[in-house]
Design a protein around this motif. Structure first.
Motif, PDB file in Angstrom:
ATOM      1  N   SER A 234       0.874  -1.276   0.098  1.00 42.15           N
ATOM      2  CA  SER A 234       0.073   0.035   0.117  1.00 42.15           C
ATOM      3  C   SER A 234       0.914   1.345  -0.110  1.00 42.15           C
ATOM      4  O   SER A 234       0.386   2.240  -0.439  1.00 42.15           O
ATOM      5  N   GLY A 235       2.038   1.329   0.525  1.00 48.37           N
ATOM      6  CA  GLY A 235       2.750   2.213   0.648  1.00 48.37           C
ATOM      7  C   GLY A 235       3.156   2.780  -0.761  1.00 48.37           C
ATOM      8  O   GLY A 235       3.251   4.099  -1.147  1.00 48.37           O
ATOM      9  N   PHE A 236       3.597   1.913  -1.536  1.00 47.36           N
ATOM     10  CA  PHE A 236       4.002   2.036  -2.997  1.00 47.36           C
ATOM     11  C   PHE A 236       2.553   2.776  -3.812  1.00 47.36           C
ATOM     12  O   PHE A 236       2.809   3.440  -4.315  1.00 47.36           O
ATOM     13  N   VAL A 237       1.545   1.995  -3.712  1.00 51.96           N
ATOM     14  CA  VAL A 237       0.497   2.518  -4.267  1.00 51.96           C
ATOM     15  C   VAL A 237       0.032   3.906  -3.828  1.00 51.96           C
ATOM     16  O   VAL A 237      -0.236   4.870  -4.712  1.00 51.96           O
ATOM     17  N   ARG A 238       0.201   4.175  -2.577  1.00 47.99           N
ATOM     18  CA  ARG A 238       0.002   5.592  -2.072  1.00 47.99           C
ATOM     19  C   ARG A 238       0.786   6.787  -2.833  1.00 47.99           C
ATOM     20  O   ARG A 238       0.291   7.707  -3.110  1.00 47.99           O
ATOM     21  N   GLY A 239       2.311   6.420  -3.052  1.00 47.69           N
ATOM     22  CA  GLY A 239       3.144   7.192  -3.581  1.00 47.69           C
ATOM     23  C   GLY A 239       2.432   7.608  -5.153  1.00 47.69           C
ATOM     24  O   GLY A 239       2.717   8.737  -5.546  1.00 47.69           O
ATOM     25  N   VAL A 240       1.965   6.377  -5.736  1.00 45.75           N
ATOM     26  CA  VAL A 240       1.683   6.513  -7.087  1.00 45.75           C
ATOM     27  C   VAL A 240       0.354   7.329  -7.259  1.00 45.75           C
ATOM     28  O   VAL A 240       0.118   8.262  -8.010  1.00 45.75           O
ATOM     29  N   LEU A 241      -0.564   6.891  -6.061  1.00 47.16           N
ATOM     30  CA  LEU A 241      -1.563   7.959  -6.045  1.00 47.16           C
ATOM     31  C   LEU A 241      -1.554   9.473  -5.993  1.00 47.16           C
ATOM     32  O   LEU A 241      -2.286  10.270  -6.454  1.00 47.16           O
ATOM     33  N   VAL A 242      -0.461   9.775  -5.249  1.00 50.46           N
ATOM     34  CA  VAL A 242      -0.150  11.129  -5.034  1.00 50.46           C
ATOM     35  C   VAL A 242       0.275  11.810  -6.349  1.00 50.46           C
ATOM     36  O   VAL A 242      -0.017  12.973  -6.827  1.00 50.46           O
ATOM     37  N   VAL A 243       1.305  11.211  -6.951  1.00 46.27           N
ATOM     38  CA  VAL A 243       1.843  11.692  -8.373  1.00 46.27           C
ATOM     39  C   VAL A 243       0.591  11.730  -9.245  1.00 46.27           C
ATOM     40  O   VAL A 243       0.387  12.602 -10.125  1.00 46.27           O
ATOM     41  N   VAL A 244      -0.218  10.850  -9.396  1.00 46.76           N
ATOM     42  CA  VAL A 244      -1.392  10.791 -10.301  1.00 46.76           C
ATOM     43  C   VAL A 244      -2.502  11.874 -10.228  1.00 46.76           C
ATOM     44  O   VAL A 244      -2.835  12.586 -10.845  1.00 46.76           O
ATOM     45  N   VAL A 245      -2.637  12.220  -8.766  1.00 47.53           N
ATOM     46  CA  VAL A 245      -3.680  13.400  -8.373  1.00 47.53           C
ATOM     47  C   VAL A 245      -3.033  14.558  -8.897  1.00 47.53           C
ATOM     48  O   VAL A 245      -3.671  15.414  -9.207  1.00 47.53           O
ATOM     49  N   VAL A 246      -1.857  14.645  -8.411  1.00 47.10           N
ATOM     50  CA  VAL A 246      -0.898  16.090  -8.950  1.00 47.10           C
ATOM     51  C   VAL A 246      -1.225  16.389 -10.311  1.00 47.10           C
ATOM     52  O   VAL A 246      -1.405  17.202 -10.774  1.00 47.10           O
ATOM     53  N   THR A 247      -0.773  15.179 -11.202  1.00 45.31           N
ATOM     54  CA  THR A 247      -0.974  15.183 -12.499  1.00 45.31           C
ATOM     55  C   THR A 247      -2.131  15.651 -13.159  1.00 45.31           C
ATOM     56  O   THR A 247      -2.330  16.389 -13.823  1.00 45.31           O
ATOM     57  N   LEU A 248      -3.281  14.792 -12.472  1.00 49.65           N
ATOM     58  CA  LEU A 248      -4.490  15.251 -13.112  1.00 49.65           C
ATOM     59  C   LEU A 248      -5.119  16.690 -12.640  1.00 49.65           C
ATOM     60  O   LEU A 248      -5.609  17.200 -13.597  1.00 49.65           O
ATOM     61  N   VAL A 249      -4.686  17.205 -11.468  1.00 47.26           N
ATOM     62  CA  VAL A 249      -4.768  18.662 -11.337  1.00 47.26           C
ATOM     63  C   VAL A 249      -4.438  19.432 -12.200  1.00 47.26           C
ATOM     64  O   VAL A 249      -4.785  20.454 -12.803  1.00 47.26           O
ATOM     65  N   GLY A 250      -2.957  19.050 -12.633  1.00 48.78           N
ATOM     66  CA  GLY A 250      -2.087  19.995 -13.628  1.00 48.78           C
ATOM     67  C   GLY A 250      -2.834  20.075 -14.834  1.00 48.78           C
ATOM     68  O   GLY A 250      -2.860  20.763 -15.694  1.00 48.78           O
ATOM     69  N   LYS A 251      -3.208  18.707 -15.369  1.00 45.52           N
ATOM     70  CA  LYS A 251      -3.846  18.520 -16.861  1.00 45.52           C
ATOM     71  C   LYS A 251      -5.214  19.406 -16.788  1.00 45.52           C
ATOM     72  O   LYS A 251      -5.558  20.089 -17.618  1.00 45.52           O
ATOM     73  N   LEU A 252      -6.083  19.219 -15.721  1.00 40.94           N
ATOM     74  CA  LEU A 252      -7.359  20.016 -15.722  1.00 40.94           C
ATOM     75  C   LEU A 252      -7.099  21.538 -15.707  1.00 40.94           C
ATOM     76  O   LEU A 252      -7.696  22.254 -16.251  1.00 40.94           O
TER      77      LEU A 252
END
Length: 259
Positions: A234-252
């Motif tokens: 889960s720690g690994f998934v959490r790190g990827v989750l943060v990156v994806v959320v930041v990327t999604l905010v940037g794209k929007l």
């Protein structure tokens, strides 16, 4: 299918592999795959891009779902119930989509995502604890309403980040860890992708030859991503989750003010 250079096909296949990996770990592979298709085949109507995207994504998502199901004790029955609700919700969202401007939706979604990002960052233990056991009937009903009907409606209405929202909702509502939430989200995604693909196929807006090649790479990416999430936890998934959320905010934000 339009005339596409070999170089473009190779790049699209590689993008499909990476998108499959992202989607399997935490959702959000469409953030890469959709723009890649829009840039790679600009001569076709966007409906063909969306249809082809679904034809590719359902393969990787299915492979990830099978990989998770073999290694993690996923509540398949619960996932299917949520998936069927999400399918119904997405159809409702698609019905209203034409009457709602994405310029209005993007700022709202960005606010929600920034809230999610702050929540995840301020609560390091979110989604990293042990699974609490089988969910209660009340929590399953809440998940059907929120992750099924609610996020399914959003998927049909707008779409970007649906997989990520599913992971977050399932973690919060069903008290899953992030690995099991990702596993369950894949089964839900298979249901929604299947419904969308059926509609696009009916309308004849799928570039099947291109999708077939990309789907092979998406399958590999999805399988590898699921195995990495299961292995690293889960720690690994959490790190990827943060990156994806930041990327999604940037794209929007880019689409809203610079696109």
């Amino acid at each position: 299918m339009p005339d596409i250079s070999l170089t473009t096909v190779v790049v699209l296949c590689l993008a499909a592999a990476v998108a499959g990996w992202i989607d399997a770990v935490v959702g959000g592979g469409g953030l890469l795959l959709l723009p890649a298709l829009l840039i790679g085949v600009p001569q076709v109507h966007p409906s063909y891009v969306y249809g082809t995207n679904k034809a590719v994504a359902i393969v990787g998502t299915s492979a990830a779902a099978v990989t998770y199901a073999r290694k993690a004790p996923v509540e398949v029955g619960t996932a299917v119930k949520i998936g069927l609700a999400a399918l119904a919700g997405s159809m409702g969202g698609a019905f209203f989509a034409a009457g709602i401007s994405s310029d209005v939706l993007r700022p709202m979604i960005m606010v929600v995502l920034l809230g999610v990002l702050a929540f995840v960052m301020l609560r390091p233990a979110f989604g990293t604890g042990a699974v609490a056991g089988p969910p209660t009937k009340q929590r399953v009903l809440a998940a059907i309403a929120v992750a099924g009907l609610g996020i399914g409606f959003y998927d049909g209405l707008f779409g970007p980040g649906t997989g990520t929202f599913l992971v977050i909702a399932l973690t919060a509502v069903l008290h899953m860890d992030l690995v099991h939430a990702s596993a369950t989200a894949k089964i839900v995604n298979v249901c929604t992708n299947l419904g969308a693909l059926a509609m696009f196929s009916y309308k004849g807006t799928v570039m099947w030859q291109l999708a077939a090649g990309m789907a092979v790479f998406n399958l590999v990416g999805g399988t590898v991503g699921a195995r990495m999430a299961l292995k690293k936890g889960s720690g690994f998934v959490r790190g990827v989750l943060v990156v994806v959320v930041v990327t999604l905010v940037g794209k929007l934000a880019y689409d809203q003010w610079l696109g």
